[in-house]
Design a protein around this motif. Structure first.
Motif, short mmCIF file in Angstrom:
data_model
loop_
_atom_site.label_atom_id
_atom_site.label_comp_id
_atom_site.label_asym_id
_atom_site.label_seq_id
_atom_site.Cartn_x
_atom_site.Cartn_y
_atom_site.Cartn_z
N ARG A 37 0.83 -1.19 0.00
CA ARG A 37 0.00 0.00 0.00
C ARG A 37 0.87 1.25 0.00
O ARG A 37 2.03 1.22 0.42
CB ARG A 37 -0.95 0.02 1.18
N VAL A 38 0.28 2.34 -0.48
CA VAL A 38 0.90 3.65 -0.46
C VAL A 38 0.05 4.51 0.45
O VAL A 38 -1.16 4.60 0.28
CB VAL A 38 0.94 4.27 -1.88
N THR A 39 0.68 5.16 1.44
CA THR A 39 -0.05 6.00 2.38
C THR A 39 0.61 7.37 2.44
O THR A 39 1.80 7.44 2.66
CB THR A 39 -0.04 5.37 3.78
N PRO A 40 -0.11 8.44 2.23
CA PRO A 40 -1.50 8.50 1.81
C PRO A 40 -1.61 8.18 0.32
O PRO A 40 -0.63 8.24 -0.42
CB PRO A 40 -1.88 9.95 2.08
N SER A 41 -2.81 7.88 -0.11
CA SER A 41 -3.03 7.54 -1.52
C SER A 41 -3.18 8.79 -2.39
O SER A 41 -3.15 8.70 -3.61
CB SER A 41 -4.25 6.63 -1.67
#
Length: 169
Positions: A37-41
């Motif tokens: 995942r990438v945070t934030p998107s």
């Protein structure tokens, strides 16, 4: 009478197997054995993102056209990347995570807005899921599904082996 029982058992077994088998999304090539995942998107140009991987037994390589390539070392779960200052607001960039021979992708959106962020300010985005199809799927679900299938198969076997009553010949 026996043919009806066999047919019923076969239909029941087929229904049980269909309902308990995991569903796959046709054409979804983003299924991996590791989560990412990438945070934030959604982030402003020049901002920072956290790149996270779960259950990756290798060093994970993360690539995108909006930041320099990043490696998440083996044994670590995340690394950070700085988005290029000249990233186009409103653009959607693909981020590719590679763990060993597997790869998966997710999207990163560059925020639009009237004002520039001051250095050190972070844009808060929506927390993304685990990526891939592993979210919420564990050994307990597999075991419960296996018990249900075994129960249906056992019941179907018993029904097909049952002998007719002596009074109904």
């Amino acid at each position: 009478m026996r043919a009806i029982r066999v047919t019923s058992a076969a239909l029941l077994t087929t229904a049980a197997l269909t309902l308990t088998s995991p569903t796959a999304v046709a054409g979804d090539e983003n299924i991996t054995s590791f989560g990412f995942r990438v945070t934030p998107s959604t982030v402003a140009a020049g901002g920072q993102v956290t790149l996270s991987v779960d259950n990756c037994e290798h060093a994970a390589k993360v690539t995108s056209g909006v930041f320099d390539d990043v490696t998440v070392p083996k044994g670590q779960k995340s690394a950070t990347a700085h988005v290029f200052q000249d990233a186009k607001p409103g653009a959607l960039y693909e981020v590719t995570f590679t763990c060993g021979p597997e790869s998966g992708t997710t999207d990163l959106t560059i925020a639009t807005g009237g004002g520039r962020q001051s250095p050190g300010t972070q844009t808060k985005g929506v927390k993304a899921g685990v990526g891939g199809s592993t979210g919420g799927f564990d050994a307990r679900h597999v075991a419960v599904g296996g018990v249900l299938v075994a129960g249906v198969l056992g019941t179907a076997y018993c029904w097909t082996r049952r002998r007719p009553d002596s009074g109904h010949s």
